[in-house]
Write an enzyme that holds these catalytic residues in place. Structure first.
Site, PDB file in Angstrom:
ATOM      1  N   HIS A  16     101.817  -3.435 -25.577  1.00 21.87           N
ATOM      2  CA  HIS A  16     102.435  -3.896 -26.828  1.00 21.87           C
ATOM      3  C   HIS A  16     103.095  -2.730 -27.569  1.00 21.87           C
ATOM      4  O   HIS A  16     104.215  -2.841 -28.058  1.00 21.87           O
ATOM      5  CB  HIS A  16     101.375  -4.503 -27.765  1.00 21.87           C
ATOM      6  CG  HIS A  16     100.683  -5.718 -27.247  1.00 21.87           C
ATOM      7  ND1 HIS A  16      99.303  -5.826 -27.180  1.00 21.87           N
ATOM      8  CD2 HIS A  16     101.160  -6.900 -26.787  1.00 21.87           C
ATOM      9  CE1 HIS A  16      98.971  -7.006 -26.711  1.00 21.87           C
ATOM     10  NE2 HIS A  16     100.076  -7.683 -26.449  1.00 21.87           N
ATOM     11  N   LYS A  40      91.897 -20.722 -31.371  1.00 20.15           N
ATOM     12  CA  LYS A  40      91.397 -19.667 -30.483  1.00 20.15           C
ATOM     13  C   LYS A  40      90.224 -18.958 -31.134  1.00 20.15           C
ATOM     14  O   LYS A  40      90.174 -18.836 -32.350  1.00 20.15           O
ATOM     15  CB  LYS A  40      92.498 -18.633 -30.224  1.00 20.15           C
ATOM     16  CG  LYS A  40      93.383 -18.947 -29.026  1.00 20.15           C
ATOM     17  CD  LYS A  40      94.205 -17.713 -28.669  1.00 20.15           C
ATOM     18  CE  LYS A  40      95.213 -17.986 -27.555  1.00 20.15           C
ATOM     19  NZ  LYS A  40      96.071 -16.826 -27.314  1.00 20.15           N
ATOM     20  N   ARG A  89     106.154  -8.657 -18.573  1.00 17.77           N
ATOM     21  CA  ARG A  89     105.491  -7.718 -17.661  1.00 17.77           C
ATOM     22  C   ARG A  89     105.848  -8.029 -16.216  1.00 17.77           C
ATOM     23  O   ARG A  89     106.354  -7.192 -15.485  1.00 17.77           O
ATOM     24  CB  ARG A  89     103.967  -7.791 -17.826  1.00 17.77           C
ATOM     25  CG  ARG A  89     103.462  -7.324 -19.172  1.00 17.77           C
ATOM     26  CD  ARG A  89     102.047  -7.758 -19.403  1.00 17.77           C
ATOM     27  NE  ARG A  89     101.942  -9.223 -19.401  1.00 17.77           N
ATOM     28  CZ  ARG A  89     100.886  -9.894 -19.774  1.00 17.77           C
ATOM     29  NH1 ARG A  89      99.803  -9.268 -20.142  1.00 17.77           N
ATOM     30  NH2 ARG A  89     100.876 -11.211 -19.779  1.00 17.77           N
ATOM     31  N   SER A 127      95.549  -8.076 -22.903  1.00 17.81           N
ATOM     32  CA  SER A 127      94.429  -7.954 -23.849  1.00 17.81           C
ATOM     33  C   SER A 127      93.150  -8.501 -23.243  1.00 17.81           C
ATOM     34  O   SER A 127      92.073  -7.916 -23.416  1.00 17.81           O
ATOM     35  CB  SER A 127      94.751  -8.704 -25.143  1.00 17.81           C
ATOM     36  OG  SER A 127      95.879  -8.149 -25.758  1.00 17.81           O
TER      37      SER A 127
END
Ligand code: PNS
Length: 163
Positions: A16, A40, A89, A127
């Site tokens: 990030h 979440k 990515r 993450s």
């Protein structure tokens, strides 16, 4: 132009940070926007993540950090951001990212999504992967800034003997 970089950032990784640093060269202002997502269960509270990100970007003068709930495009309009920024990515990221970009375009036609490709040394990073490694006491110093590593160590369970 103002770019909004939305995400969960639970926690922020060097991947990030790489996107933020490169975007800071491209845009007059980059706003890192942490989603308050009631569906979440994050490891870190939004306030903890805001503090973590703030500390990680303090060397960048044109980067702000903020939290939002609701639609990303609504927050972008509020902040007068004409760009949504996302990092890519690997090829498998593309499907969901394209879907989100196209959805956002139907919600706010004046806002463009721009993708920055993650540097190759960070393309493996996520993450959740970092949290998984931290949970068993594995090495993460090459994945997250030092203060986030420390926060992960404090939050995660007992250490595994790595030797
Ligand atoms: O870091 P993440 O979890 O991959 O980020 C996903 C995020 C926050 C960019 C996305 O879930 C989002 O924009 N959520 C806000 C709700 C929204 O605007 N939905 C419509 C666009 S898909």
């Amino acid at each position: 132009m103002i770019a909004l970089y939305p995400g969960s950032f639970d926690p922020l990784t060097y991947g990030h940070l790489d996107v933020i640093e490169r975007a800071a060269y491209l845009f007059e202002l980059v706003i890192v926007a942490v989603l308050r997502n009631p569906s979440k269960t994050p490891l870190f509270t939004v306030e903890e993540r805001l503090n973590q990100i703030q500390k990680a970007v303090q060397h960048l003068k044109n980067v702000d950090v903020d939290a939002f709930s609701g639609l990303t495009v609504t927050f972008a309009r509020k902040k007068e951001a004409s760009i949504l920024l996302r990092g890519l990515r690997v090829v498998s990221d593309f499907e969901l990212e394209l879907q989100m970009a196209q959805t956002n375009k139907t919600l706010a036609a004046e806002i463009e999504t721009i993708f920055l490709s993650t540097s190759t040394e960070h393309s493996f990073l996520s993450s959740s992967l970092v949290k998984g490694i931290a949970a068993v006491g594995g090495p993460i110093s090459h994945m997250v800034p030092q203060h986030i590593e420390q926060a992960l160590r404090e939050r995660s369970g007992p250490k595994e003997d790595m030797h």
